[in-house]
Design an enzyme around this catalytic site. Structure first.
Site, PDB file in Angstrom:
ATOM      1  N   LYS A 179       0.847  -1.196   0.000  1.00  0.00           N
ATOM      2  CA  LYS A 179       0.000   0.000   0.000  1.00  0.00           C
ATOM      3  C   LYS A 179       0.882   1.247   0.000  1.00  0.00           C
ATOM      4  CE  LYS A 179      -2.956   3.086   2.458  1.00  0.00           C
ATOM      5  NZ  LYS A 179      -2.123   4.209   1.966  1.00  0.00           N
ATOM      6  N   GLY A 231       7.177   5.650   8.144  1.00  0.00           N
ATOM      7  CA  GLY A 231       6.385   6.858   8.324  1.00  0.00           C
ATOM      8  C   GLY A 231       6.641   7.488   9.673  1.00  0.00           C
ATOM      9  N   SER A 232       5.667   8.213  10.185  1.00  0.00           N
ATOM     10  CA  SER A 232       5.833   8.954  11.428  1.00  0.00           C
ATOM     11  C   SER A 232       5.760   8.025  12.641  1.00  0.00           C
ATOM     12  CB  SER A 232       4.753  10.030  11.554  1.00  0.00           C
ATOM     13  OG  SER A 232       3.491   9.433  11.825  1.00  0.00           O
ATOM     14  N   THR A 235       2.062   7.450  13.745  1.00  0.00           N
ATOM     15  CA  THR A 235       1.375   6.411  12.991  1.00  0.00           C
ATOM     16  C   THR A 235       1.947   5.032  13.317  1.00  0.00           C
ATOM     17  OG1 THR A 235       0.963   7.996  11.218  1.00  0.00           O
ATOM     18  CG2 THR A 235       0.674   5.667  10.685  1.00  0.00           C
ATOM     19  N   GLY A 236       3.265   4.958  13.523  1.00  0.00           N
ATOM     20  CA  GLY A 236       3.872   3.685  13.885  1.00  0.00           C
ATOM     21  C   GLY A 236       3.303   3.122  15.174  1.00  0.00           C
ATOM     22  N   GLU A 254      10.196   1.749  10.410  1.00  0.00           N
ATOM     23  CA  GLU A 254      11.191   2.807  10.211  1.00  0.00           C
ATOM     24  C   GLU A 254      10.450   4.119  10.372  1.00  0.00           C
ATOM     25  OE1 GLU A 254      13.438   5.242   6.885  1.00  0.00           O
ATOM     26  OE2 GLU A 254      13.528   3.079   6.482  1.00  0.00           O
ATOM     27  N   CYS A 289      13.199  11.100   6.524  1.00  0.00           N
ATOM     28  CA  CYS A 289      13.351  10.795   7.947  1.00  0.00           C
ATOM     29  C   CYS A 289      14.814  10.829   8.369  1.00  0.00           C
ATOM     30  CB  CYS A 289      12.725   9.446   8.271  1.00  0.00           C
ATOM     31  SG  CYS A 289      13.303   8.092   7.239  1.00  0.00           S
ATOM     32  N   GLU A 389       9.685  16.550  14.712  1.00  0.00           N
ATOM     33  CA  GLU A 389      10.012  16.302  13.305  1.00  0.00           C
ATOM     34  C   GLU A 389       9.103  17.131  12.408  1.00  0.00           C
ATOM     35  OE1 GLU A 389      11.026  12.546  10.446  1.00  0.00           O
ATOM     36  OE2 GLU A 389       9.164  12.452  11.595  1.00  0.00           O
TER      37      GLU A 389
END
Length: 487
Positions: A179, A231-232, A235-236, A254, A289, A389
């Protein structure tokens, strides 16, 4: 979601080797961030579509797992060949949809095929071992694929991540449901089309849609036991929670970074200034990142350093991402654009503006979302600009006194993805590499990823390592076999 008639054709998903639209017909419009114009449409997949993709992958897995490593190797190399043949097409999809200059997207396309070839070459290394035991017994281990792997990738490297992050699971014998970001899906969808006839139907499935629906359905699917997300950190953590509510899953994350670049007074200042600009990834609009977004410079060279760096940033050419002469392009989407603008206003309160800080809006950029490479000086280590970030072209600089002060400030972050140090003293370099809390450390260098080296973070920057043999092995499960050989 679009309902107008004057829209581009829908680019279909790949599920089970065939074109698929969303079960309810829903679509997403994708924009060129440099112009604000709609350039494509693709499906907004439902839970039913995710179920179909996982079912197709589960069926294909039974065939793919029985391929010899050499056959999988041949298939992945053939896939890499196709990517090379379509490099221009794929990179221009990313330029148009992502807003990053064409020079960077060309490098991404080249890295995409290289990663497929690297893991194809490693496929024979997913092996077990024997253990000495009694004379009439044999003990050995096997490494076997998980089955269906879910891969969720972000918007900043659409093609490169789409190709590179499916390489290890496919080489290990898994089937994949990929996705991409709902903001940059076109190159991944094209990758799904190009895989047909090279990979068995269903081995690679590409689904598109929103994270809250499509992504969440993939994360929670009971038949997806192995997941990976880039991602962030926010969200992780949400993915970890959602996955745990479904069943026990193995997850690689990651996540974000607030990465320090530390410059000691004995460093080569010319090289360090150039590295500070390069390490911040302004040519990707800071949308990485791994960007060295915290600049720490020793007091005796601090003022000279930030002024020289500011002049260098002011000289960067901003403009049309499709122009070979462009250095820095457009912010990828409206939410990210708004976020970057917010942090620039915060920076004006927290520090001293050295370069940039200007934003182009609809009136003066033809609808494009542009932010000049920006440098703030005198940022307190506890300030928001130094702790949060931004994922945009905003660099925060501060000074330090000595080694201990530099290390304390470098480690003063919830993140620990990358770090960089510039010094001519080998002892200082080795101490810093040992003491800094980061998963990937550069000495007198920035940003370069060496093939075959593990990439991943400490603390809130993630779980697991990628880009080396550890990644390949993580897409296998170990099984021990004990046999009694009676006379």
């Amino acid at each position: 979601m679009s309902s107008t008639q004057n829209q581009p054709a829908i680019t279909a998903m790949t599920i089970g080797g065939t074109d698929r639209l969303a079960a309810d017909g829903a679509t997403i419009d994708t924009l060129n961030p440099a112009t604000g114009k709609v350039i494509g449409r693709f499906p907004a997949a439902t839970k039913a579509d995710v179920d179909s993709a996982v079912d197709a992958a589960a069926t294909a897995f039974e065939e793919w797992r029985r391929f010899s490593p050499q056959r999988r190797q041949q298939a992945l190399n053939a896939f890499a060949d196709i990517i090379d043949q379509h490099q221009d097409e794929l990179m221009h999809l990313d330029v148009a949809e992502n807003g990053t200059p064409v020079r960077e997207m060309r490098r991404d396309a080249q890295k995409a095929s290289r990663q497929l070839r690297y893991f194809a070459w490693l496929s024979l290394e997913a092996k077990g071992h024997t253990v000495p035991t009694d004379w009439d017994r044999v003990n050995f281990s096997l490494r076997q694929p998980w089955g269906v792997v879910g891969k969720i990738i972000p918007f900043n490297h659409p093609l490169m991540f789409a190709a590179a992050k499916i390489a290890a699971p496919l080489a290990a014998g898994n089937a994949v449901v990929l996705k991409p970001s709902e903001f940059t899906s076109l190159s991944a969808l094209r990758l799904g089309e190009l895989s047909r006839g090279i990979l068995p139907d269903g081995v690679l499935n590409v689904i598109t849609g929103y994270g809250a629906t499509t992504g969440d359905s993939l994360v929670r699917h009971p038949d997806v036991r192995r997941l990976a997300f880039i991602g962030s950190a926010t969200t992780g953590r949400a993915i970890q929670r959602a996955a745990a509510e479904a069943n026990v899953k193995n997850i690689t994350l990651e996540l974000g970074g607030k990465n320090p670049l530390v410059v000691f007074g004995d460093a080569d200042i010319d090289k360090a200034v150039a590295a500070a600009q390069r390490g911040m990834n302004f040519t990707w609009q800071g949308q990485s990142c791994g960007s060295t977004s915290r600049l720490l410079v020793q007091e005796e060279v601090y003022e000279e350093f930030v002024n020289r760096l500011g002049a260098s940033l002011d000289a960067m050419k901003q403009g049309d991402p499709a122009d070979e002469g462009t250095d820095t392009g457009a912010i990828v989407n409206e939410p990210q654009f708004a976020k970057v603008k917010m942090y620039i206003e915060i920076g004006k309160q927290e520090g001293r503006l050295i370069a940039g800080g200007t934003v182009s809006g609809d009136e003066d950029s033809g609808g494009g979302m542009f932010v000049r490479p920006t440098l703030f000086a005198d940022i307190d280590p506890g300030a928001r600009l130094a702790q949060e970030e931004i994922f945009g072209p905003v660099l925060a600089a501060t000074s330090f006194r000595d080694y201990d002060d530099a290390l304390r400030k470098a480690n003063d972050s919830q993140y620990g993805l990358t770090a960089s140090v510039f010094t001519s003293d080998l002892r200082t370099a080795m101490r810093f590499a040992r003491d800094v809390e980061a998963g990937y450390v550069w000495v007198n260098e920035v940003s370069r990823h060496v093939e075959g080296t593990a990439f991943g973070g400490y603390k809130d920057s993630g779980v697991g390592r990628e880009e080396d043999i550890d990644e390949l092995l993580s897409y296998t499960q170990a099984k021990n076999v004990h046999i009694v050989c009676e006379d």
